[in-house]
Design a protein around this motif. Structure first.
Motif, PDB file in Angstrom:
ATOM      1  N   CYS A 318       0.817  -1.216   0.000  1.00 30.63           N
ATOM      2  CA  CYS A 318       0.000   0.000   0.000  1.00 30.63           C
ATOM      3  C   CYS A 318       0.854   1.271   0.000  1.00 30.63           C
ATOM      4  N   PHE A 319       2.167   1.118  -0.169  1.00 32.82           N
ATOM      5  CA  PHE A 319       3.075   2.261  -0.287  1.00 32.82           C
ATOM      6  C   PHE A 319       2.983   3.190   0.934  1.00 32.82           C
ATOM      7  N   TYR A 320       3.060   2.590   2.132  1.00 32.38           N
ATOM      8  CA  TYR A 320       3.043   3.380   3.359  1.00 32.38           C
ATOM      9  C   TYR A 320       4.434   3.969   3.609  1.00 32.38           C
ATOM     10  N   SER A 321       4.443   5.215   4.034  1.00 37.84           N
ATOM     11  CA  SER A 321       5.703   5.866   4.375  1.00 37.84           C
ATOM     12  C   SER A 321       6.114   5.465   5.794  1.00 37.84           C
ATOM     13  N   VAL A 365       0.135   1.749  -9.629  1.00 36.05           N
ATOM     14  CA  VAL A 365       1.209   2.560  -9.050  1.00 36.05           C
ATOM     15  C   VAL A 365       2.537   1.793  -9.096  1.00 36.05           C
ATOM     16  N   HIS A 366       2.479   0.513  -8.730  1.00 36.94           N
ATOM     17  CA  HIS A 366       3.697  -0.303  -8.769  1.00 36.94           C
ATOM     18  C   HIS A 366       4.234  -0.408 -10.204  1.00 36.94           C
ATOM     19  N   LYS A 367       3.319  -0.569 -11.147  1.00 41.58           N
ATOM     20  CA  LYS A 367       3.745  -0.657 -12.539  1.00 41.58           C
ATOM     21  C   LYS A 367       4.406   0.655 -12.977  1.00 41.58           C
ATOM     22  N   TRP A 368       3.837   1.777 -12.528  1.00 41.27           N
ATOM     23  CA  TRP A 368       4.430   3.081 -12.860  1.00 41.27           C
ATOM     24  C   TRP A 368       5.836   3.191 -12.271  1.00 41.27           C
ATOM     25  N   ALA A 369       6.004   2.783 -11.012  1.00 44.41           N
ATOM     26  CA  ALA A 369       7.293   2.908 -10.336  1.00 44.41           C
ATOM     27  C   ALA A 369       8.366   2.074 -11.039  1.00 44.41           C
ATOM     28  N   THR A 370       8.009   0.814 -11.358  1.00 46.52           N
ATOM     29  CA  THR A 370       8.999  -0.055 -12.015  1.00 46.52           C
ATOM     30  C   THR A 370       9.323   0.438 -13.421  1.00 46.52           C
ATOM     31  N   THR A 371       8.318   0.930 -14.134  1.00 45.62           N
ATOM     32  CA  THR A 371       8.552   1.437 -15.488  1.00 45.62           C
ATOM     33  C   THR A 371       9.423   2.689 -15.451  1.00 45.62           C
ATOM     34  N   LYS A 411       1.061   6.114 -21.984  1.00 44.61           N
ATOM     35  CA  LYS A 411      -0.244   5.462 -21.803  1.00 44.61           C
ATOM     36  C   LYS A 411      -0.559   5.296 -20.316  1.00 44.61           C
ATOM     37  N   LEU A 412       0.434   4.856 -19.546  1.00 45.91           N
ATOM     38  CA  LEU A 412       0.214   4.619 -18.121  1.00 45.91           C
ATOM     39  C   LEU A 412      -0.098   5.910 -17.388  1.00 45.91           C
ATOM     40  N   SER A 413       0.550   6.990 -17.762  1.00 41.40           N
ATOM     41  CA  SER A 413       0.294   8.268 -17.087  1.00 41.40           C
ATOM     42  C   SER A 413      -1.125   8.751 -17.319  1.00 41.40           C
ATOM     43  N   GLU A 414      -1.603   8.593 -18.539  1.00 40.82           N
ATOM     44  CA  GLU A 414      -2.982   9.013 -18.843  1.00 40.82           C
ATOM     45  C   GLU A 414      -3.988   8.181 -18.050  1.00 40.82           C
ATOM     46  N   ASP A 415      -3.782   6.856 -18.056  1.00 41.67           N
ATOM     47  CA  ASP A 415      -4.707   5.977 -17.328  1.00 41.67           C
ATOM     48  C   ASP A 415      -4.670   6.258 -15.831  1.00 41.67           C
ATOM     49  N   LEU A 416      -3.466   6.450 -15.284  1.00 39.07           N
ATOM     50  CA  LEU A 416      -3.348   6.701 -13.848  1.00 39.07           C
ATOM     51  C   LEU A 416      -4.014   8.001 -13.444  1.00 39.07           C
ATOM     52  N   LYS A 417      -3.799   9.028 -14.222  1.00 39.69           N
ATOM     53  CA  LYS A 417      -4.397  10.329 -13.896  1.00 39.69           C
ATOM     54  C   LYS A 417      -5.927  10.229 -13.876  1.00 39.69           C
ATOM     55  N   GLU A 418      -6.468   9.549 -14.874  1.00 37.18           N
ATOM     56  CA  GLU A 418      -7.930   9.412 -14.945  1.00 37.18           C
ATOM     57  C   GLU A 418      -8.461   8.578 -13.783  1.00 37.18           C
ATOM     58  N   HIS A 444       5.986  16.151  -9.079  1.00 39.53           N
ATOM     59  CA  HIS A 444       7.294  16.503  -8.531  1.00 39.53           C
ATOM     60  C   HIS A 444       8.396  15.669  -9.175  1.00 39.53           C
ATOM     61  N   GLN A 445       8.111  14.390  -9.359  1.00 39.69           N
ATOM     62  CA  GLN A 445       9.085  13.479  -9.951  1.00 39.69           C
ATOM     63  C   GLN A 445       9.471  13.925 -11.359  1.00 39.69           C
ATOM     64  N   LEU A 446       8.442  14.235 -12.160  1.00 38.79           N
ATOM     65  CA  LEU A 446       8.705  14.658 -13.542  1.00 38.79           C
ATOM     66  C   LEU A 446       9.394  16.024 -13.574  1.00 38.79           C
TER      67      LEU A 446
END
Length: 532
Positions: A318-321, A365-371, A411-418, A444-446
């Protein structure tokens, strides 16, 4: 009567009278002959003739009297029939009976007699029909607890009343059919619920409706409503028991997992309980839970440590800090008690529910991080000039992979944002990753990546302006390749010396300016998509 018929009738009467006179005259003549033959004296013949006259007169008088009585009887019959016909037609709600003018007495008698017979038959038929319909109506009304159709007692129903009564009976039959169908459906549901939840009928109503004897089928509206209420009660009871069963099963499964219970034992127990009713299965699962709870008390420390390992796994999923993890203070408590285990169980359950509810989001989110990590890794490779001297086609493979990842990121950024924005609208909260709004984190990352790239370009430009280019001359023979040092890149034959020249030329330039595949335009699109 037509004139010709009247004349003909008079002529027939005159002929019959003349014939009667002739017959009497002939008979008297025969009597006189007989008396003369017998030598009867005139005085005696006169006496006998007088006796014949008296006899004939008496006979005629009797006949006249008899016909007169017949006439009076016919007149009385006509009057009686007229009155009876009037009464019956009044009962039948019919208009007064009208006869044609100019009818003879016998014709009138026949007319009224036939009309009376028809009226009596009509009355009898109506009363018989009324009796039949009222019997059906009464039986249906008793069965359905309805109000019978009202017709005054002792009265003869009109045709309209009979039609309305018949329609009323037909409506009741339809209601009965509908209620019977509904009754049988409700009975099937009640039997099914009783079987599923192991319910034993505990009331007179339940006991009666579960019988197959039609004598106990009650189709009153109240009874149907009671059955519906009973079905609802059983449904609520089933839902409550099912919910309790699911809760107990989850608790047992949790303890099985902690104790690493043999899978075979778990499957056998599930198979056995599935063959029983819900109530019996609930009892068996509760008994299993009690046994496991006793065992749990003996292994509190091991269980709590196992739960903590599971919590770490779910926190990571769950990506807990670190701050979010530290908020669960019992995690750092070494006083292993049952209360501490309960707190861990509750936290683990909440994390499981959260992960199951948002599993698709976390997967994305995990797919975005690894990509993104792979993208950064390939970008670092692209800035290394020595990669151009690498043999085996790795350069081409890397460039193809970079192109593929570029498309994936877009593609992933568009899907994630939506999907993230949709999630936030539905839940009325920010979607957090590492305790930061995910969309802000990507932005921030970008942005950080863009600034780093710009800073690198600026540094390279300063270095280029400060150091002038200098060429290195080598003999031509130094670049002559041997036949076994030929390479083929993108369909073009390259010599090893050519690769060396490329590396030499690139060595004096910043790696960020090497454009095999243009990623800057793609990053600009992503940065615009996640503008802060």
């Amino acid at each position: 009567m037509p004139e010709n018929t009247l004349v003909k009738s008079v002529q027939i009467n005159e002929i019959m009278a003349s014939s009667l006179v002739n017959s009497v005259t002939q008979a008297l003549a025969n009597l006189l002959d007989l008396w003369n033959e017998m030598g009867m004296k005139k005085e005696l013949q006169l006496e006998r003739m007088q006796a014949v006259k008296v006899h004939i007169e008496k006979l005629l008088e009797d006949m006249i009297e008899e016909e007169r009585n017949l006439k009076e009887k016919i007149e009385n019959d006509i009057e009686i029939q007229r009155k009876q016909l009037s009464i019956i037609r009044n009962e039948l709600k019919l208009d007064s009976y009208q006869v044609e003018e100019g009818l003879s007495m016998l014709q009138l008698e026949r007319e009224f007699r036939l009309a009376l017979e028809a009226a009596v038959k009509e009355k009898r038929d109506r009363l018989e029909k009324l009796k039949q319909l009222q019997q059906e109506d009464q039986a249906l009304c008793v069965e359905l607890c309805a109000t019978p159709y009202y017709i005054p007692t002792g009265s003869v129903p009109t045709s309209l009343e009979l039609a309305e009564l018949k329609e009323h009976v037909q409506n009741l039959l339809q209601i009965k059919e509908q209620r019977l169908e509904e009754f049988l459906k409700l009975r099937r549901e009640i039997r099914q619920y009783n079987k599923e939840i192991g319910h034993i009928p505990d009331g007179t109503l339940e006991n009666e409706i579960l019988l197959d004897d039609e004598e106990y089928i009650c189709l009153t509206k109240k009874n149907i409503e009671d059955l519906k209420s009973l079905v609802n009660q059983l449904q609520v009871k089933k839902e409550s028991m099912t919910a309790s069963l699911e809760t107990v099963v989850k608790e047992v499964q949790l303890l099985w997992d902690r104790f690493q219970w043999p899978q075979e034992h778990q499957e056998d127990f599930k198979r056995i309980t599935s063959k029983h009713s819900i109530s019996e299965a609930l009892r068996m699962w509760e008994e299993e839970l009690l046994n496991l709870e006793e065992l749990k008390k003996e292994k509190l420390k091991d269980l709590i440590l196992k739960v903590r390992q599971q919590l770490k796994s779910y926190w990571q999923k769950c990506f807990y800090s670190d701050e979010q993890r530290a908020a669960f203070q019992p995690f750092y408590n070494d006083n292993f008690t049952e209360d501490l285990l309960s707190q861990h169980d509750e936290e683990l359950l909440n994390m499981k529910l959260k992960y199951e509810k948002n599993q698709l989001m976390y997967t994305s989110v995990h797919k975005w991080a690894t990509t993104w990590e792979r993208f950064i890794e390939l970008e670092k490779k692209s800035t290394d000039p020595s990669r151009l001297l690498n043999r085996g086609g790795n350069l081409l493979k890397d460039e193809r992979e970079r192109l593929k990842i570029q498309k994936q990121l877009l593609k992933l950024s568009e899907d994630l944002k939506e999907s993230v924005e949709s999630w936030e609208r539905e839940n009325g909260a920010d979607f957090l990753v590492n305790n930061e709004r995910f969309l802000d984190s990507i932005a921030h990352q970008l942005e950080h990546h863009r600034l780093r790239k710009d800073q690198t370009k600026a540094t390279v430009k300063r270095d280029e302006s400060a150091v002038p280019n200098s060429g290195i001359k080598r003999p031509a023979s130094a670049y002559m390749p041997t036949p076994n040092k030929m390479r083929k890149v993108n369909g073009t034959i390259l010599k090893s010396s050519s690769c060396h020249n490329i590396a030499t030329r690139i060595a004096g330039k910043p790696s960020s300016q090497i454009k095999i595949v243009n990623f800057n335009s793609s990053l600009d699109k992503l940065t615009k998509t996640y503008t802060l």
